[in-house]
Design a protein around this motif. Structure first.
Motif, PDB file in Angstrom:
ATOM      1  N   ILE A  36     -37.829 -31.772-100.109  1.00 44.12           N
ATOM      2  CA  ILE A  36     -37.556 -31.268-101.458  1.00 44.12           C
ATOM      3  C   ILE A  36     -36.179 -30.613-101.507  1.00 44.12           C
ATOM      4  CG2 ILE A  36     -38.361 -29.734-103.289  1.00 44.12           C
ATOM      5  CD1 ILE A  36     -41.204 -30.031-102.044  1.00 44.12           C
ATOM      6  N   HIS A  52     -36.923 -27.138-111.172  1.00 44.85           N
ATOM      7  CA  HIS A  52     -37.775 -26.178-110.465  1.00 44.85           C
ATOM      8  C   HIS A  52     -38.430 -25.160-111.414  1.00 44.85           C
ATOM      9  CE1 HIS A  52     -36.815 -27.341-106.347  1.00 44.85           C
ATOM     10  NE2 HIS A  52     -35.538 -27.399-106.670  1.00 44.85           N
ATOM     11  N   TYR A  62     -41.034 -31.173-110.106  1.00 44.30           N
ATOM     12  CA  TYR A  62     -41.245 -31.459-108.692  1.00 44.30           C
ATOM     13  C   TYR A  62     -42.736 -31.458-108.361  1.00 44.30           C
ATOM     14  CZ  TYR A  62     -36.305 -31.293-107.366  1.00 44.30           C
ATOM     15  OH  TYR A  62     -34.970 -31.566-107.212  1.00 44.30           O
ATOM     16  N   GLU A  63     -43.481 -30.501-108.873  1.00 50.43           N
ATOM     17  CA  GLU A  63     -44.931 -30.487-108.627  1.00 50.43           C
ATOM     18  C   GLU A  63     -45.570 -31.743-109.200  1.00 50.43           C
ATOM     19  OE1 GLU A  63     -49.085 -28.140-109.637  1.00 50.43           O
ATOM     20  OE2 GLU A  63     -47.203 -27.127-110.121  1.00 50.43           O
ATOM     21  N   GLY A  86     -37.597 -28.796 -96.729  1.00 52.16           N
ATOM     22  CA  GLY A  86     -36.660 -28.507 -97.805  1.00 52.16           C
ATOM     23  C   GLY A  86     -35.268 -28.734 -97.271  1.00 52.16           C
ATOM     24  N   LEU A 103     -40.979 -26.182 -94.791  1.00 52.78           N
ATOM     25  CA  LEU A 103     -41.364 -25.303 -95.911  1.00 52.78           C
ATOM     26  C   LEU A 103     -42.401 -24.275 -95.505  1.00 52.78           C
ATOM     27  CD1 LEU A 103     -41.454 -27.368 -99.222  1.00 52.78           C
ATOM     28  CD2 LEU A 103     -39.566 -26.206 -98.091  1.00 52.78           C
ATOM     29  N   TYR A 122     -44.333 -25.597-101.191  1.00 54.40           N
ATOM     30  CA  TYR A 122     -43.173 -25.734-102.078  1.00 54.40           C
ATOM     31  C   TYR A 122     -42.948 -24.452-102.872  1.00 54.40           C
ATOM     32  CZ  TYR A 122     -40.873 -26.813-106.506  1.00 54.40           C
ATOM     33  OH  TYR A 122     -40.084 -26.755-107.621  1.00 54.40           O
TER      34      TYR A 122
END
Length: 184
Positions: A36, A52, A62-63, A86, A103, A122
């Motif tokens: 990510i 984000h 992103y989710e 990440g 992450l 995340y």
């Protein structure tokens, strides 16, 4: 009609072209690795225009991508644990720029459990890291290639999928192309 010749077959071989589905049905496991983008080009996470930005119950873009892609692939992964990385951020505790960090904070064991584990890791990282840059994919591609090489044996076949979630800005295009070629 007059015969125009004769054909003698000396040897014949039939080759089967296996499909991807044949491999999956034969036990080849699909393994997912997620990376990510935490670079400044994504914008401030408190800005509604940022990928984000977290909308209360809806999450963020992103989710949404994580849940959409990973919920399909998880059915083909027996242990449902996924390395999640990440890139492009200052990482605590020392605030060092990293282009590939776990992450969950554990570089030796970057796996998390399930799709919810990916999302939780995340959001946890989103609260801990400081966005920076540049956007460099080559580091996570090399890490994914290393993980894939460790998993693969003739008896235990894995098809590895690297999901890179990013806003699309790539700063190291030549290195990224080289990393993809080497990983292939």
């Amino acid at each position: 009609y007059q015969p125009s010749g004769r054909l003698d077959v000396v040897d014949i071989r039939i080759f089967r072209n296996y499909t991807f589905l044949d491999y999956v049905m034969g036990g080849c496991e699909i393994s997912l690795i997620v990376a990510i983008d935490f670079t400044t080009s994504n914008g401030d996470p408190s800005d509604p225009a940022s990928l984000h930005f977290r909308r209360s119950r809806e999450g963020n873009k992103y989710e949404e991508a994580i849940r959409t892609v990973c919920s399909i692939l998880e059915h083909y992964d027996s242990d449902k644990t996924y390395p999640v990385f990440g890139f492009g951020a200052l990482v605590p505790p020392h605030g060092i720029l990293s282009h590939c960090f776990a992450l969950n904070g554990d570089s030796q064991h970057p796996e998390v459990g399930g799709v919810d584990g990916i999302v939780d890791a995340y959001y946890s990282a989103l609260d801990r890291v400081s966005f920076l840059g540049p956007t460099m994919f080559s580091h996570v591609i090399r890490m994914a290639s290393t993980i894939a090489a460790r998993r693969a044996t003739q008896e235990n076949q894995h098809y590895n999928v690297l999901l890179i979630l990013s806003d699309g800005n790539v700063s190291d295009l030549e290195n990224t192309i080289e990393a993809i070629i080497r990983a292939s």
